[in-house]
Design a protein around this motif. Structure first.
Motif, PDB file in Angstrom:
ATOM      1  N   ASP A 124      33.514  -8.973  39.874  1.00  0.00           N
ATOM      2  CA  ASP A 124      34.423  -8.697  38.762  1.00  0.00           C
ATOM      3  C   ASP A 124      35.221  -7.451  39.121  1.00  0.00           C
ATOM      4  O   ASP A 124      34.661  -6.365  39.259  1.00  0.00           O
ATOM      5  N   LEU A 125      36.517  -7.585  39.267  1.00  0.00           N
ATOM      6  CA  LEU A 125      37.376  -6.476  39.696  1.00  0.00           C
ATOM      7  C   LEU A 125      38.278  -5.963  38.577  1.00  0.00           C
ATOM      8  O   LEU A 125      39.212  -5.214  38.824  1.00  0.00           O
ATOM      9  N   ARG A 126      37.988  -6.341  37.337  1.00  0.00           N
ATOM     10  CA  ARG A 126      38.794  -5.847  36.223  1.00  0.00           C
ATOM     11  C   ARG A 126      38.512  -4.362  35.979  1.00  0.00           C
ATOM     12  O   ARG A 126      37.462  -3.843  36.351  1.00  0.00           O
ATOM     13  N   ALA A 127      39.474  -3.694  35.342  1.00  0.00           N
ATOM     14  CA  ALA A 127      39.268  -2.294  34.971  1.00  0.00           C
ATOM     15  C   ALA A 127      38.100  -2.188  34.003  1.00  0.00           C
ATOM     16  O   ALA A 127      37.787  -3.134  33.266  1.00  0.00           O
ATOM     17  N   TRP A 128      37.457  -1.030  34.005  1.00  0.00           N
ATOM     18  CA  TRP A 128      36.318  -0.834  33.106  1.00  0.00           C
ATOM     19  C   TRP A 128      36.538   0.369  32.190  1.00  0.00           C
ATOM     20  O   TRP A 128      36.652   0.228  30.985  1.00  0.00           O
ATOM     21  N   LEU A 129      36.634   1.554  32.767  1.00  0.00           N
ATOM     22  CA  LEU A 129      36.854   2.748  31.953  1.00  0.00           C
ATOM     23  C   LEU A 129      38.325   2.972  31.636  1.00  0.00           C
ATOM     24  O   LEU A 129      38.672   3.479  30.569  1.00  0.00           O
ATOM     25  N   ASP A 130      39.188   2.641  32.578  1.00  0.00           N
ATOM     26  CA  ASP A 130      40.619   2.917  32.431  1.00  0.00           C
ATOM     27  C   ASP A 130      41.290   1.791  31.647  1.00  0.00           C
ATOM     28  O   ASP A 130      41.412   0.667  32.130  1.00  0.00           O
ATOM     29  N   HIS A 131      41.729   2.119  30.448  1.00  0.00           N
ATOM     30  CA  HIS A 131      42.418   1.140  29.602  1.00  0.00           C
ATOM     31  C   HIS A 131      43.934   1.225  29.744  1.00  0.00           C
ATOM     32  O   HIS A 131      44.661   0.610  28.975  1.00  0.00           O
ATOM     33  N   GLY A 132      44.400   2.004  30.708  1.00  0.00           N
ATOM     34  CA  GLY A 132      45.827   2.132  30.918  1.00  0.00           C
ATOM     35  C   GLY A 132      46.488   3.218  30.108  1.00  0.00           C
ATOM     36  O   GLY A 132      47.720   3.343  30.113  1.00  0.00           O
ATOM     37  N   SER A 133      45.697   4.042  29.409  1.00  0.00           N
ATOM     38  CA  SER A 133      46.274   5.078  28.555  1.00  0.00           C
ATOM     39  C   SER A 133      46.031   6.488  29.082  1.00  0.00           C
ATOM     40  O   SER A 133      46.421   7.457  28.434  1.00  0.00           O
ATOM     41  N   TRP A 134      45.361   6.630  30.232  1.00  0.00           N
ATOM     42  CA  TRP A 134      45.154   7.955  30.804  1.00  0.00           C
ATOM     43  C   TRP A 134      46.477   8.514  31.335  1.00  0.00           C
ATOM     44  O   TRP A 134      47.306   7.760  31.867  1.00  0.00           O
ATOM     45  N   PRO A 135      46.674   9.812  31.252  1.00  0.00           N
ATOM     46  CA  PRO A 135      47.901  10.391  31.828  1.00  0.00           C
ATOM     47  C   PRO A 135      47.923  10.316  33.350  1.00  0.00           C
ATOM     48  O   PRO A 135      48.996  10.291  33.945  1.00  0.00           O
ATOM     49  N   LEU A 136      46.723  10.262  33.977  1.00  0.00           N
ATOM     50  CA  LEU A 136      46.623  10.117  35.428  1.00  0.00           C
ATOM     51  C   LEU A 136      45.779   8.896  35.743  1.00  0.00           C
ATOM     52  O   LEU A 136      44.824   8.576  35.032  1.00  0.00           O
ATOM     53  N   THR A 137      46.120   8.221  36.829  1.00  0.00           N
ATOM     54  CA  THR A 137      45.288   7.137  37.332  1.00  0.00           C
ATOM     55  C   THR A 137      44.458   7.649  38.504  1.00  0.00           C
ATOM     56  O   THR A 137      44.826   8.609  39.175  1.00  0.00           O
ATOM     57  N   LEU A 138      43.310   7.025  38.723  1.00  0.00           N
ATOM     58  CA  LEU A 138      42.385   7.399  39.803  1.00  0.00           C
ATOM     59  C   LEU A 138      42.117   8.909  39.774  1.00  0.00           C
ATOM     60  O   LEU A 138      42.335   9.625  40.752  1.00  0.00           O
ATOM     61  N   PRO A 139      41.614   9.424  38.647  1.00  0.00           N
ATOM     62  CA  PRO A 139      41.553  10.883  38.456  1.00  0.00           C
ATOM     63  C   PRO A 139      40.648  11.623  39.433  1.00  0.00           C
ATOM     64  O   PRO A 139      40.834  12.823  39.635  1.00  0.00           O
ATOM     65  N   LEU A 140      39.672  10.953  40.048  1.00  0.00           N
ATOM     66  CA  LEU A 140      38.764  11.632  40.975  1.00  0.00           C
ATOM     67  C   LEU A 140      39.098  11.357  42.432  1.00  0.00           C
ATOM     68  O   LEU A 140      38.357  11.776  43.325  1.00  0.00           O
ATOM     69  N   SER A 141      40.209  10.668  42.683  1.00  0.00           N
ATOM     70  CA  SER A 141      40.634  10.402  44.051  1.00  0.00           C
ATOM     71  C   SER A 141      41.332  11.634  44.625  1.00  0.00           C
ATOM     72  O   SER A 141      41.675  12.564  43.885  1.00  0.00           O
TER      73      SER A 141
END
Length: 502
Positions: free
Chosen positions: A107-124
């Motif tokens: 399952d490769l769907r998003a889990w925590l990120d609902h698309g509303s964070w100001p940043l994507t991949l915040p720990l990358s």
């Protein structure tokens, strides 16, 4: 070659209490197939750092812990979910936070990120500003006639955490339940990075408020292992007493709430009264009803008040005196038993396949308790008697809680009666290292891993709540039950929303 042997072939890196084995990507790629051939190797946790994947396993055949890592510089790694279904949500979380993709994942769907964070991949290494509009959630398709869907949440009728539940039903019968969480994401991991364990302990205490002692203790023990620090014996004894007190308070709350969801409000009120007495005793002893921020790396932040210890013993005596009568009422009401027995059955094979811990696992035959498997402090001199059942239904989960209530009361009394004198805190040295800790909270074992840099600041950390491996099992337990039994099943699991929304 078994999966355990394959892991041990990796380069051992220093970590306490067990080394972390670094596997070459080609060796890690062989791990999923090896895991299929070794079902006794349970997946405890899966997490990441930038360009690096980590996994923790428990060999249930001999009770040993194993840590495995592999580089993921290409942004990809071989998925473990085809061999261990409990890895699915970890893999989805890793993609959301670090941007590492599980190749071949179920399952490769998003889990925590609902698309509303100001940043994507915040720990990358390179978080990107989010300019896209949030997408509608995608749920698994259902084919056939005569079914419809019921959306519930994320806002609920009670004062509880937010979560969305999508029921696919035929009439009243639940064909599938699917959860969507992530509404309480707080950026906890990012807030901990670069801080001292003592400073970051406040974030650990708030991962899941009802488990504040257990999460604080797992965090503290991981920091102590990483820095090679041993807390004073008095602190170890008091921590264990606080852990059991937290278990008692939550088991009382859960038992009452389960009965309330079966329309038996009287027992709910009685359990609430007993729990309130215990929480007030916590306040007298430790200055906080939930004992939040009292367990810290190196020991404890405060010495309990003698009058508070007396209040705790009095509250425990009240619980112990009331339990036989309350259990008798629970057992003698046929309408209540009709709702409990045979409802929300979790098959033992599923509990074992997901390595479910705590009440959920032990009510379905999985006999694991971190206090028994890895005893320390006062547990080393007398671990608790494990409550184990095979039925796997709501009633079995209640019965395990009731047995643990009695056992925890006995443990607290023994611990408080044998408290060693001395200090309650030892300072952590400013040095680098890695540590792993397993602490048996009221939901099950919390597995916290921590890496400190040379200055003693947190380079990486991951606190794994038991709910990671229990939420998917609630979906399975609801299949074939009626919609009206969802509150019963949900409360009998009592998974944490916040605990998996790191």
């Amino acid at each position: 070659m078994s999966a355990a042997e394959l892991i041990r072939r990796g380069k051992p890196l220093p970590c306490r209490p067990v080394p972390r084995h670094l596997l070459a990507p080609e060796d890690f790629a062989r791990l999923p197939a090896a895991l299929v051939m070794q079902p006794s190797l349970a997946l405890l946790s899966l997490w990441a750092e930038p360009a690096m994947l980590h996994a923790a396993f428990l060999d249930e055949a001999d009770g040993t812990l194993l840590l495995a890592s592999t580089p993921a510089e290409s942004g990809q790694y071989p998925a473990l979910s085809p061999a261990r279904p409990g890895a699915v949500r970890f893999e989805r979380m890793i993609r959301d936070l670090w941007g590492l993709e599980a190749v071949g994942g179920l399952d490769l769907r998003a889990w925590l990120d609902h698309g509303s964070w100001p940043l994507t991949l915040p720990l990358s290494p390179r978080p990107a500003r989010n300019g896209a509009r949030p997408e509608q959630p995608v749920f698994l398709p259902v084919e056939g006639e005569g079914w419809h869907q019921i959306p519930v949440g994320p806002v609920h009728a009670g004062i509880i955490e937010p979560g969305h539940f999508r029921f696919t039903v035929q009439g009243e019968l639940v064909v599938r339940l699917e959860q969507r969480l992530g509404y309480t994401h707080k950026g906890t991991l990012g807030l901990m990075l670069g801080k001292s364990p003592r400073t970051a302990a406040r974030f650990a205490a708030r991962i899941s408020g009802d488990s504040t002692v257990a999460h604080s203790l797992a965090f503290a023990e991981a920091a102590e292992a990483a820095s090679a620090t041993t807390p004073p014996p008095r602190a170890l004894w008091l921590r264990a007493a606080m852990l059991e007190l937290e278990r008692i308070a939550n088991h009382l709350n859960d038992w009452g709430a389960i009965c309330n969801d079966a329309s038996f409000a009287w027992l709910h009120a009685q359990c609430g009264l007993l729990r309130e007495g215990l929480l007030r005793a916590h306040m007298d002893a430790f200055g906080h009803r939930l004992m939040m921020d009292r367990v810290i790396p190196g020991g404890l932040a405060t010495e309990p008040q003698p009058s508070g210890i007396a209040a705790i013993l009095a509250a425990l005596a009240a619980v112990e005196a009331a339990l036989p009568g309350l259990v008798s009422i629970y057992e003698e009401h046929a309408s209540l038993q009709d709702r409990m027995v045979g409802t929300g059955v979790l098959a033992p094979a599923l509990a074992a396949g997901f390595a479910a811990g705590g009440v959920v696992g032990r009510a379905s035959g999985r006999g694991f308790d971190a206090r028994v498997a890895f005893p320390n402090g006062p547990y080393a001199g007398g671990p608790p008697t494990m409550a184990l059942r095979q039925e796997g239904d709501v009633d079995a989960r209640v019965r395990v809680r009731l047995a643990e209530l009695t056992e925890s009361i006995r443990l607290v009394r023994r611990i408080l009666a044998t408290l060693p004198p001395g200090e309650i805190h030892a300072p952590l040295p400013q040095r680098g290292g890695e540590g792993l800790a397993l602490v048996e909270g009221f939901r099950g074992e919390i597995a916290t891993w921590m890496a400190l840099d040379d200055g003693g600041l947190i380079r990486a950390v991951f606190p794994r709540d038991p709910s990671w491996l229990q939420w998917p099992l609630l979906e399975a337990a609801m299949e074939g039950n009626i919609v009206a039994d969802f509150p019963l099943c949900n409360k009998s699991f009592n998974c944490s929303y916040s605990g998996v929304d790191l």
